[in-house]
Design a protein around this motif. Structure first.
Motif, PDB file in Angstrom:
ATOM      1  N   ASP A  75     -70.766  -8.996 -30.975  1.00  0.00           N
ATOM      2  CA  ASP A  75     -70.421  -7.953 -31.941  1.00  0.00           C
ATOM      3  C   ASP A  75     -69.022  -8.167 -32.503  1.00  0.00           C
ATOM      4  O   ASP A  75     -68.756  -7.858 -33.663  1.00  0.00           O
ATOM      5  CB  ASP A  75     -70.503  -6.576 -31.273  1.00  0.00           C
ATOM      6  CG  ASP A  75     -71.934  -6.205 -30.907  1.00  0.00           C
ATOM      7  OD1 ASP A  75     -72.856  -6.737 -31.558  1.00  0.00           O
ATOM      8  OD2 ASP A  75     -72.122  -5.402 -29.980  1.00  0.00           O
ATOM      9  N   GLU A  76     -68.121  -8.715 -31.667  1.00  0.00           N
ATOM     10  CA  GLU A  76     -66.754  -8.974 -32.113  1.00  0.00           C
ATOM     11  C   GLU A  76     -66.587 -10.391 -32.657  1.00  0.00           C
ATOM     12  O   GLU A  76     -65.854 -10.618 -33.618  1.00  0.00           O
ATOM     13  CB  GLU A  76     -65.764  -8.759 -30.964  1.00  0.00           C
ATOM     14  CG  GLU A  76     -65.640  -7.307 -30.500  1.00  0.00           C
ATOM     15  CD  GLU A  76     -66.768  -6.886 -29.573  1.00  0.00           C
ATOM     16  OE1 GLU A  76     -67.419  -7.792 -28.995  1.00  0.00           O
ATOM     17  OE2 GLU A  76     -67.022  -5.675 -29.444  1.00  0.00           O
ATOM     18  N   ASP A  77     -67.226 -11.359 -32.024  1.00  0.00           N
ATOM     19  CA  ASP A  77     -67.060 -12.763 -32.392  1.00  0.00           C
ATOM     20  C   ASP A  77     -68.181 -13.196 -33.343  1.00  0.00           C
ATOM     21  O   ASP A  77     -69.364 -13.075 -33.004  1.00  0.00           O
ATOM     22  CB  ASP A  77     -67.095 -13.659 -31.149  1.00  0.00           C
ATOM     23  CG  ASP A  77     -65.991 -13.312 -30.159  1.00  0.00           C
ATOM     24  OD1 ASP A  77     -65.068 -12.582 -30.543  1.00  0.00           O
ATOM     25  OD2 ASP A  77     -66.069 -13.769 -29.003  1.00  0.00           O
ATOM     26  N   ILE A  82     -75.233 -13.203 -38.918  1.00  0.00           N
ATOM     27  CA  ILE A  82     -75.348 -14.509 -38.274  1.00  0.00           C
ATOM     28  C   ILE A  82     -75.445 -15.595 -39.339  1.00  0.00           C
ATOM     29  O   ILE A  82     -76.387 -15.628 -40.126  1.00  0.00           O
ATOM     30  CB  ILE A  82     -76.583 -14.553 -37.342  1.00  0.00           C
ATOM     31  CG1 ILE A  82     -76.435 -13.521 -36.229  1.00  0.00           C
ATOM     32  CG2 ILE A  82     -76.768 -15.957 -36.760  1.00  0.00           C
ATOM     33  CD1 ILE A  82     -77.649 -13.424 -35.321  1.00  0.00           C
ATOM     34  N   ALA A  83     -74.451 -16.468 -39.382  1.00  0.00           N
ATOM     35  CA  ALA A  83     -74.460 -17.562 -40.355  1.00  0.00           C
ATOM     36  C   ALA A  83     -75.431 -18.645 -39.897  1.00  0.00           C
ATOM     37  O   ALA A  83     -75.535 -18.929 -38.698  1.00  0.00           O
ATOM     38  CB  ALA A  83     -73.060 -18.137 -40.508  1.00  0.00           C
ATOM     39  N   VAL A  84     -76.131 -19.256 -40.846  1.00  0.00           N
ATOM     40  CA  VAL A  84     -77.095 -20.314 -40.549  1.00  0.00           C
ATOM     41  C   VAL A  84     -76.809 -21.499 -41.466  1.00  0.00           C
ATOM     42  O   VAL A  84     -76.806 -21.350 -42.698  1.00  0.00           O
ATOM     43  CB  VAL A  84     -78.550 -19.838 -40.742  1.00  0.00           C
ATOM     44  CG1 VAL A  84     -79.521 -20.974 -40.456  1.00  0.00           C
ATOM     45  CG2 VAL A  84     -78.854 -18.646 -39.843  1.00  0.00           C
ATOM     46  N   SER A  91     -74.428 -17.182 -44.977  1.00  0.00           N
ATOM     47  CA  SER A  91     -73.030 -17.366 -44.578  1.00  0.00           C
ATOM     48  C   SER A  91     -72.552 -16.363 -43.546  1.00  0.00           C
ATOM     49  O   SER A  91     -71.497 -16.558 -42.930  1.00  0.00           O
ATOM     50  CB  SER A  91     -72.124 -17.315 -45.815  1.00  0.00           C
ATOM     51  OG  SER A  91     -72.251 -16.080 -46.486  1.00  0.00           O
ATOM     52  N   GLY A  92     -73.290 -15.277 -43.325  1.00  0.00           N
ATOM     53  CA  GLY A  92     -72.923 -14.304 -42.307  1.00  0.00           C
ATOM     54  C   GLY A  92     -71.535 -13.736 -42.534  1.00  0.00           C
ATOM     55  O   GLY A  92     -71.189 -13.298 -43.641  1.00  0.00           O
ATOM     56  N   ARG A  93     -70.691 -13.786 -41.510  1.00  0.00           N
ATOM     57  CA  ARG A  93     -69.341 -13.237 -41.591  1.00  0.00           C
ATOM     58  C   ARG A  93     -68.317 -14.301 -41.999  1.00  0.00           C
ATOM     59  O   ARG A  93     -67.112 -14.073 -41.928  1.00  0.00           O
ATOM     60  CB  ARG A  93     -68.962 -12.604 -40.251  1.00  0.00           C
ATOM     61  CG  ARG A  93     -69.792 -11.345 -39.965  1.00  0.00           C
ATOM     62  CD  ARG A  93     -69.861 -11.013 -38.484  1.00  0.00           C
ATOM     63  NE  ARG A  93     -68.576 -10.589 -37.943  1.00  0.00           N
ATOM     64  CZ  ARG A  93     -68.397 -10.279 -36.652  1.00  0.00           C
ATOM     65  NH1 ARG A  93     -69.409 -10.351 -35.807  1.00  0.00           N
ATOM     66  NH2 ARG A  93     -67.201  -9.905 -36.227  1.00  0.00           N
ATOM     67  N   PHE A  94     -68.813 -15.446 -42.434  1.00  0.00           N
ATOM     68  CA  PHE A  94     -67.962 -16.510 -42.970  1.00  0.00           C
ATOM     69  C   PHE A  94     -68.190 -16.603 -44.478  1.00  0.00           C
ATOM     70  O   PHE A  94     -69.197 -16.132 -44.994  1.00  0.00           O
ATOM     71  CB  PHE A  94     -68.303 -17.859 -42.340  1.00  0.00           C
ATOM     72  CG  PHE A  94     -68.173 -17.902 -40.843  1.00  0.00           C
ATOM     73  CD1 PHE A  94     -66.981 -18.263 -40.246  1.00  0.00           C
ATOM     74  CD2 PHE A  94     -69.258 -17.593 -40.032  1.00  0.00           C
ATOM     75  CE1 PHE A  94     -66.862 -18.327 -38.864  1.00  0.00           C
ATOM     76  CE2 PHE A  94     -69.153 -17.646 -38.654  1.00  0.00           C
ATOM     77  CZ  PHE A  94     -67.946 -18.011 -38.061  1.00  0.00           C
ATOM     78  N   PRO A  98     -61.950 -15.619 -32.451  1.00  0.00           N
ATOM     79  CA  PRO A  98     -62.927 -16.389 -31.665  1.00  0.00           C
ATOM     80  C   PRO A  98     -64.300 -16.348 -32.329  1.00  0.00           C
ATOM     81  O   PRO A  98     -64.640 -15.395 -33.047  1.00  0.00           O
ATOM     82  CB  PRO A  98     -62.934 -15.670 -30.308  1.00  0.00           C
ATOM     83  CG  PRO A  98     -61.611 -14.972 -30.236  1.00  0.00           C
ATOM     84  CD  PRO A  98     -61.299 -14.558 -31.653  1.00  0.00           C
ATOM     85  N   ALA A  99     -65.092 -17.388 -32.120  1.00  0.00           N
ATOM     86  CA  ALA A  99     -66.415 -17.486 -32.744  1.00  0.00           C
ATOM     87  C   ALA A  99     -67.359 -18.261 -31.849  1.00  0.00           C
ATOM     88  O   ALA A  99     -66.940 -19.112 -31.057  1.00  0.00           O
ATOM     89  CB  ALA A  99     -66.309 -18.154 -34.115  1.00  0.00           C
ATOM     90  N   TRP A 100     -68.636 -17.953 -31.979  1.00  0.00           N
ATOM     91  CA  TRP A 100     -69.689 -18.712 -31.298  1.00  0.00           C
ATOM     92  C   TRP A 100     -70.301 -19.697 -32.286  1.00  0.00           C
ATOM     93  O   TRP A 100     -70.757 -19.311 -33.360  1.00  0.00           O
ATOM     94  CB  TRP A 100     -70.778 -17.780 -30.769  1.00  0.00           C
ATOM     95  CG  TRP A 100     -70.397 -17.041 -29.526  1.00  0.00           C
ATOM     96  CD1 TRP A 100     -69.998 -15.738 -29.419  1.00  0.00           C
ATOM     97  CD2 TRP A 100     -70.385 -17.583 -28.202  1.00  0.00           C
ATOM     98  NE1 TRP A 100     -69.733 -15.432 -28.107  1.00  0.00           N
ATOM     99  CE2 TRP A 100     -69.957 -16.530 -27.332  1.00  0.00           C
ATOM    100  CE3 TRP A 100     -70.677 -18.830 -27.660  1.00  0.00           C
ATOM    101  CZ2 TRP A 100     -69.838 -16.716 -25.957  1.00  0.00           C
ATOM    102  CZ3 TRP A 100     -70.557 -19.012 -26.291  1.00  0.00           C
ATOM    103  CH2 TRP A 100     -70.145 -17.962 -25.459  1.00  0.00           C
TER     104      TRP A 100
END
Length: 299
Positions: free
Chosen positions: A101-103, A142-144, A243-246, A9-11
């Protein structure tokens, strides 16, 4: 575009910022800040949910948040601290996302006004200055993605260099496919482009006249097309600032795919769904005015 399925899951958050000049004498301009988030789940049995941030009330279901926004002032006075207040508001909203924290979180932000609020979104200081989420401990996660759909700022996609069916006329550019194109600059920075057409363009030969001829090369037997609307390709540019966690490519593809999820028609929107809904919420506000001057600093 090939599939880039989410594995968790992702926001997916859209951030829209706009300056609105007043109509009353001696009134201060306003800075409008709207955030809409989509909680995406890779499980096909679980629906994606839409949310809107309401200052003082947190993230609400989109319908409730939209009603609350339209029942309140459209924005805050654009005084000397307006940009700092907007940064604080966005960081507060990102910090209030459930299970962040998880997503993983992907922020999609309109390039126009935001470059004056966060210096790290400008070309001169790309990724080197302030970015959304910098006030949070997990900012690096946090990806931007900076989104630009202004036809005066981005190049018009008119040609593809390889792949797909070619035109029989060597002087006619091939139609951009429904895929994401990447361009790497001399400095190594990459930008991504998604081509877009209009309903008129897709309607038939009359609508596609702009891709077949210019008004100076139109054959005499087709001169009646001079009085018809001439549409061409436009595009949306995506720049993955962080890119954050992507991965960079995944962040760009997710943002581009969200342009292909319109609610009521079969085409593409200029902006990804969360950013599109944030912009629409602003435009539908009872106090919305179109006489803003976005290039003027507040204060």
């Amino acid at each position: 575009m090939r599939s880039y399925a989410l594995d968790r899951p992702a926001w997916l958050v859209g951030v829209h910022i706009r300056r609105q000049n007043p109509t009353a004498a001696r009134a201060r301009p306003l800075l409008v800040t709207v955030l809409v988030a989509v909680h995406a789940d890779p499980d096909p049995s679980r629906p994606w949910t839409m949310h809107m941030y309401v200052p003082g009330a947190g993230w609400r279901p989109h319908a409730q948040g939209l009603a609350a926004f339209h029942a309140s002032a459209i924005g805050a006075e654009a005084g000397r601290d307006a940009f700092a207040n907007a940064r604080d508001l966005v960081d507060q909203a990102l910090g209030a996302l459930p299970d962040r924290d998880e997503d993983p979180v992907l922020v999609m932000i309109d390039a126009d006004a935001s470059r004056r609020v966060w210096s790290g979104l400008s070309d001169a200081r790309l990724a080197a200055g302030a970015l959304p989420g910098d006030g949070l401990p997990e900012a690096r996660d946090i990806a931007v993605v900076r989104i630009c759909s202004d036809d005066t700022e981005i190049p018009r996609p008119v040609h593809k260099a390889a792949g797909g069916k070619r035109s029989a006329d060597p002087g006619q550019p091939a139609k951009p496919d429904g895929r994401l194109y990447v361009h790497e600059g001399d400095d190594g920075r990459r930008s991504w482009m998604l081509g877009r057409t209009s309903t008129t363009y897709e309607s038939g030969i009359v609508g596609r006249a702009g891709a077949l001829y210019t008004r100076f090369t139109l054959p005499p037997e087709k001169k009646s097309l001079q009085g018809k609307p001439w549409h061409s390709f436009t595009g949306t540019e995506f720049v993955v600032v962080r890119s954050g966690r992507f991965s960079e490519e995944t962040a760009a593809v997710i943002a581009a795919r969200l342009c292909a999820q319109p609610v009521s028609w079969r085409g593409r929107t200029r902006w990804p769904v969360p950013l599109h809904l944030a912009r629409v919420a602003d435009m539908d506000h009872p106090h919305y005015r179109v006489d803003e001057e976005p290039d003027v600093a507040p204060g």
